[in-house]
Enzyme design. Sequence first.
Site, short mmCIF file in Angstrom:
data_model
loop_
_atom_site.label_atom_id
_atom_site.label_comp_id
_atom_site.label_asym_id
_atom_site.label_seq_id
_atom_site.Cartn_x
_atom_site.Cartn_y
_atom_site.Cartn_z
N THR A 125 0.81 -1.20 -0.09
CA THR A 125 -0.11 0.04 0.12
C THR A 125 0.82 1.34 0.11
O THR A 125 2.11 1.30 0.73
CB THR A 125 -1.11 -0.02 1.33
OG1 THR A 125 -1.39 1.31 1.43
CG2 THR A 125 -0.38 -0.28 2.48
N TYR A 149 -1.76 0.10 10.98
CA TYR A 149 -1.79 -0.43 9.53
C TYR A 149 -0.63 -0.57 8.67
O TYR A 149 -0.32 -1.70 8.28
CB TYR A 149 -3.01 0.08 8.86
CG TYR A 149 -3.36 -0.36 7.57
CD1 TYR A 149 -3.68 -1.56 7.13
CD2 TYR A 149 -2.91 0.77 6.43
CE1 TYR A 149 -3.96 -1.72 5.99
CE2 TYR A 149 -3.03 0.13 5.24
CZ TYR A 149 -3.66 -0.85 4.92
OH TYR A 149 -3.80 -1.16 3.49
P1 NAP Z 1 -11.42 -4.50 2.41
O1 NAP Z 1 -12.42 -4.18 1.38
O2 NAP Z 1 -11.38 -4.02 3.59
O3 NAP Z 1 -11.32 -6.03 2.06
C1 NAP Z 1 -10.68 -6.87 3.08
C2 NAP Z 1 -10.60 -8.23 3.09
O4 NAP Z 1 -10.07 -9.08 3.97
C3 NAP Z 1 -12.31 -8.66 3.41
O5 NAP Z 1 -12.61 -9.81 2.54
C4 NAP Z 1 -12.25 -9.04 4.66
O6 NAP Z 1 -13.33 -10.07 5.10
C5 NAP Z 1 -10.91 -9.84 4.71
N1 NAP Z 1 -10.55 -10.19 6.10
C6 NAP Z 1 -10.12 -9.51 7.05
N2 NAP Z 1 -9.68 -10.13 8.22
C7 NAP Z 1 -9.56 -11.38 7.91
C8 NAP Z 1 -9.30 -12.60 8.47
N3 NAP Z 1 -8.64 -12.64 9.79
N4 NAP Z 1 -9.25 -13.77 7.88
C9 NAP Z 1 -9.80 -13.74 6.35
N5 NAP Z 1 -10.02 -12.60 5.70
C10 NAP Z 1 -10.07 -11.42 6.50
O7 NAP Z 1 -10.11 -4.06 1.51
P2 NAP Z 1 -9.95 -3.62 -0.10
O8 NAP Z 1 -9.91 -2.21 -0.16
O9 NAP Z 1 -10.52 -4.64 -0.73
O10 NAP Z 1 -8.52 -3.84 -0.07
C11 NAP Z 1 -7.86 -5.11 -0.43
C12 NAP Z 1 -6.39 -5.31 0.16
O11 NAP Z 1 -5.49 -4.22 -0.49
C13 NAP Z 1 -6.21 -5.29 1.71
O12 NAP Z 1 -5.21 -5.92 2.01
C14 NAP Z 1 -5.75 -3.48 1.66
O13 NAP Z 1 -5.20 -3.57 3.04
C15 NAP Z 1 -4.80 -3.46 0.59
N6 NAP Z 1 -4.92 -2.11 0.11
C16 NAP Z 1 -5.99 -1.31 -0.25
C17 NAP Z 1 -6.22 -0.19 -0.95
C18 NAP Z 1 -7.37 0.39 -1.23
O14 NAP Z 1 -7.21 1.65 -1.70
N7 NAP Z 1 -8.39 -0.17 -1.35
C19 NAP Z 1 -5.04 0.40 -1.27
C20 NAP Z 1 -3.68 -0.33 -0.86
C21 NAP Z 1 -3.81 -1.51 -0.19
P3 NAP Z 1 -14.76 -9.48 5.77
O15 NAP Z 1 -15.59 -9.32 4.50
O16 NAP Z 1 -15.18 -10.85 6.54
O17 NAP Z 1 -14.45 -8.25 6.64
O1 F7E Z 2 -9.03 8.21 4.56
C1 F7E Z 2 -9.13 11.50 5.58
C2 F7E Z 2 -8.23 10.58 6.71
O2 F7E Z 2 -9.77 5.95 5.46
C3 F7E Z 2 -8.43 9.04 3.37
C4 F7E Z 2 -7.21 2.03 2.64
O3 F7E Z 2 -7.81 1.56 1.59
O4 F7E Z 2 -6.32 3.83 1.33
C5 F7E Z 2 -6.99 3.55 2.50
O5 F7E Z 2 -6.59 4.35 3.69
C6 F7E Z 2 -8.03 10.40 4.11
C7 F7E Z 2 -7.06 10.32 5.35
O6 F7E Z 2 -8.27 5.98 3.44
C8 F7E Z 2 -12.37 11.50 7.10
O7 F7E Z 2 -7.65 11.19 7.65
C9 F7E Z 2 -11.06 13.14 6.65
O8 F7E Z 2 -6.13 11.31 5.53
O9 F7E Z 2 -10.65 6.82 2.85
P1 F7E Z 2 -9.51 6.51 4.09
P2 F7E Z 2 -6.68 5.97 3.85
O10 F7E Z 2 -6.38 6.02 5.16
O11 F7E Z 2 -5.94 6.54 2.81
C10 F7E Z 2 -4.75 2.95 1.56
C11 F7E Z 2 -3.88 3.09 0.41
C12 F7E Z 2 -4.90 1.50 2.26
O12 F7E Z 2 -3.97 0.77 2.22
C13 F7E Z 2 -5.98 1.41 3.09
O13 F7E Z 2 -6.12 0.04 3.43
O14 F7E Z 2 -9.28 10.95 4.48
N1 F7E Z 2 -10.39 11.91 6.20
N2 F7E Z 2 -12.37 12.86 7.01
C14 F7E Z 2 -11.30 10.67 6.42
N3 F7E Z 2 -11.27 9.41 6.42
C15 F7E Z 2 -12.24 8.61 6.92
N4 F7E Z 2 -12.36 7.49 6.73
N5 F7E Z 2 -13.36 9.49 7.34
C16 F7E Z 2 -13.53 10.75 7.52
O15 F7E Z 2 -14.63 11.12 8.06
#
Ligand code: NAP
Ligand code: F7E
Length: 337
Positions: A125, A149
């Site tokens: 990430t 995280y």
């Molecule tokens: P997400 O929607 O939060 O999905 C996370 C998945 O992990 C869900 O299916 C969740 O299951 C599963 N999980 C959590 N704890 C588990 C456990 N103990 N055993 C088995 N499964 C478990 O995340 P996403 O946005 O799809 O992201 C996918 C991956 O990419 C994650 O590793 C995240 O950290 C990483 N990532 C995301 C972003 C982004 O912007 N989206 C960017 C960079 C990296 P449940 O449905 O049961 O909760």
């Molecule tokens: O926050 C600000 C908050 O929770 C983005 C995950 O997928 O991307 C995600 O992490 C920004 C932060 O995503 C609120 O403080 C302001 O600066 O949508 P977010 P994240 O923290 O960037 C990365 C790449 C991952 O890997 C992670 O798994 O928005 N912010 N106000 C807020 N954020 C939230 N959630 N809620 C607010 O009310």
Amino acid sequence: MKTAFITGITGQDGAYLAEFLLRKGYKVVGGFRRLSSPNFWRLEELGILNEVQLEEIDILDAASIIRILDKVKPVEVYNLAAQSFVAHSFSNPILTGNVTALGVTNVLEAIRIVNKEIKFYQASTSELFGRAQEIPQKETTPFYPRSPYAVAKLYGHWITINYRESYNIFAACGILFNHESPLRGIEFVTRKITDAVAKIYNGKQDYFEIGNLNAKRDWGYAKEYVVGMWLMLQTQKPDTYVLATGEVHSVREWIEVCFELVNKKIQWIGEGVSEIGKDSKTGKILVKVNPDFFRPAEVDMLIGDASKAKKELGWEAKVKYKELAEIMLRKDIERNK
Ligand code: NAP
Ligand code: F7E
């Protein structure tokens, strides 16, 4: 028929990746964990719930992963399971460490035990860059994680590289910048806003509360990013790649663009925790800052340079933030009717 195994298939990326791999002709097996109520809504929305084989695992339980790999014999494993919400990682740092860090080793060990020929993708990430040491961030930018995280993901990133180097496992890391979609969890800021704006538009809510308006992110479209994951497992050699749009926008801009899409202009008044956003025509309060949403340590600004992925994988982000906001808002308006 090649089999792919996805941990975290019930999440945003897991669902899109499953859809993509099915269209590519893979047999897709997804790991899900038992919850008191099943969480298959994303697979249902994509209409693929009956096309994937679902197997109960928990990433904390290495034996459950070993058993499934042995049973389904995948050629590719995509490790997407994680406690992925940064804010939650501050209140649940140990759980986050166990799932998001050590969980990766559980999957890698399962591969080492069952079949070292399985190709492995690790969901790294942009949060690894945290307090960014360089603008834009690329594969060689030093890491500076700013949350439990991000620290857990740092372990997951390096243990993946370590298994690549120690055991010659084809283990790739995708350093993905934020990617969003209508399937994004509702607690993440983009979807929280599209959902709230849709409810305000549909007359179901008056205003919403938000944290740091000035945080800036490089937001892309999740459906495109899962293609990059697959491409990383089709190369000659395993490597690490950044996926990003190369554009940066603030939370404030995301709010403005979402309201613009429903013909409302926001007028910002006040500063810091007292700042509010009003409807410039009616004067009604639509947005309030609530410090409960601030984080103990913030990542102020991230912007990625995905030129390596473009050159070596032929991958490029096409959907930029305005189009993304529109895709998400339309879906939330439909859902909230
Ligand atoms: P997400 O929607 O939060 O999905 C996370 C998945 O992990 C869900 O299916 C969740 O299951 C599963 N999980 C959590 N704890 C588990 C456990 N103990 N055993 C088995 N499964 C478990 O995340 P996403 O946005 O799809 O992201 C996918 C991956 O990419 C994650 O590793 C995240 O950290 C990483 N990532 C995301 C972003 C982004 O912007 N989206 C960017 C960079 C990296 P449940 O449905 O049961 O909760
Ligand atoms: O926050 C600000 C908050 O929770 C983005 C995950 O997928 O991307 C995600 O992490 C920004 C932060 O995503 C609120 O403080 C302001 O600066 O949508 P977010 P994240 O923290 O960037 C990365 C790449 C991952 O890997 C992670 O798994 O928005 N912010 N106000 C807020 N954020 C939230 N959630 N809620 C607010 O009310």
